[in-house]
Design an enzyme around this catalytic site. Structure first.
Site: not given
Length: 290
Positions: A95, A164
């Site tokens: 993202d 992440d």
């Protein structure tokens, strides 16, 4: 993973074997995107109260409502935990939110970014430009590769590595195993540190004990922080950290007023406070062994 999640009467429920008998449910106004990549089912929903929501294989990755809490803490705790981070690696997080936050640090010279699924990046650039703006930073170099393989060829390169990852089901499963953590350690420069997505204290205690046990076995300094993120199961998520030098529980640098003004969640006080855990959790961390 078998996708058990459905939209019923306009409500999406996040069902997963990692939290049996429990589900977060969101009112959905519109399905903006739904397509299978080579690795997973990628979806974007417009929710009633939480803005747009990114879902991978039925598991919520973020919402516009509270993404800043996770992105800021997973980035700034390790970057401020290091006295002078110049070379940074980010694995996962297509993202772009971690890149957005890392780019706020003027001392950072290069940011290598490794993501296995290019569709996640493309979808984020279309639907989440407020996070995907992180890809516009000229210090960022993007590698579309398996992070587990990529890091094996980067020995002694980085001051800070941020992982992440999604949950340990599907493409991210290898990122929760000891060999990967050994490769992370080998990729660090002297005094470097790692920060990885550390699951939820109330829901994933076996997984957390494994992560903490691995970092204790590999690093002279280990720490675990907790973040409040309402969207995630249990309303919280952790950061598992290992350091070859500095203790990441205390900021190693001062934050400038200009940078602080850009943030919503992170500040030096919450940096230190995030490592103060409930008694049951601290006991679990203290007793964790590989």
């Amino acid at each position: 993973m078998t996708n058990l999640n459905k939209i019923t009467r306009g409500w999406f429920s996040e069902v997963c074997p990692m939290w049996p008998g429990y589900a977060n449910t969101f009112k959905i106004e519109e399905i903006l995107f739904s397509r299978k990549s080579r690795f997973q089912h990628v979806e974007v929903f417009q929710t009633l109260q939480h803005g747009k929501m990114l879902v991978l294989d039925g598991i919520i990755q973020l919402t516009e409502f509270d993404e800043f809490a996770y992105q800021e803490m997973l980035t700034h705790v390790p970057l401020f935990g290091h006295p002078d981070p110049k070379q940074v690696l980010v694995i996962g997080g297509g993202d772009g939110g971690i890149l957005r936050e890392a780019g706020r640090h003027d001392c950072v010279e290069t940011i290598d970014f490794c993501e296995i699924d290019e569709m996640v990046i493309q979808v984020s650039k279309e639907f989440f430009p407020g996070m995907a703006c992180g890809f516009d930073d000229p210090r960022v170099t993007v590698f579309i590769e398996d992070g587990n393989t990529f890091v094996q060829n980067r020995k002694g390169r980085y001051d800070v590595i941020i992982v992440d990852s999604s949950d340990p089901i599907g493409p991210a499963e290898a990122l929760f195993e000891k060999p990967f953590y050994e490769h992370l350690k080998a990729a660090l420069r002297p005094g470097g540190l790692i920060a990885t997505q550390g699951e939820a204290l109330f829901l994933h205690q076996d997984c957390i004990q494994k992560l903490v046990g691995m970092t204790k076995a590999l690093f002279p300094v280990q720490a675990y922080a907790n973040i409040q993120v309402p969207t995630y199961p249990g309303g919280h998520i952790g950061i598992c950290m290992g350091s070859l030098g500095p203790d990441p529980k205390t900021p190693g640098r001062q934050i400038s007023p200009e940078l602080q003004a850009q943030l919503k969640y992170y500040h030096p006080g919450i940096h230190k406070a995030s490592f103060v855990l409930p008694y049951f959790a601290q006991k679990m961390i203290d007793n964790a062994v590989l």
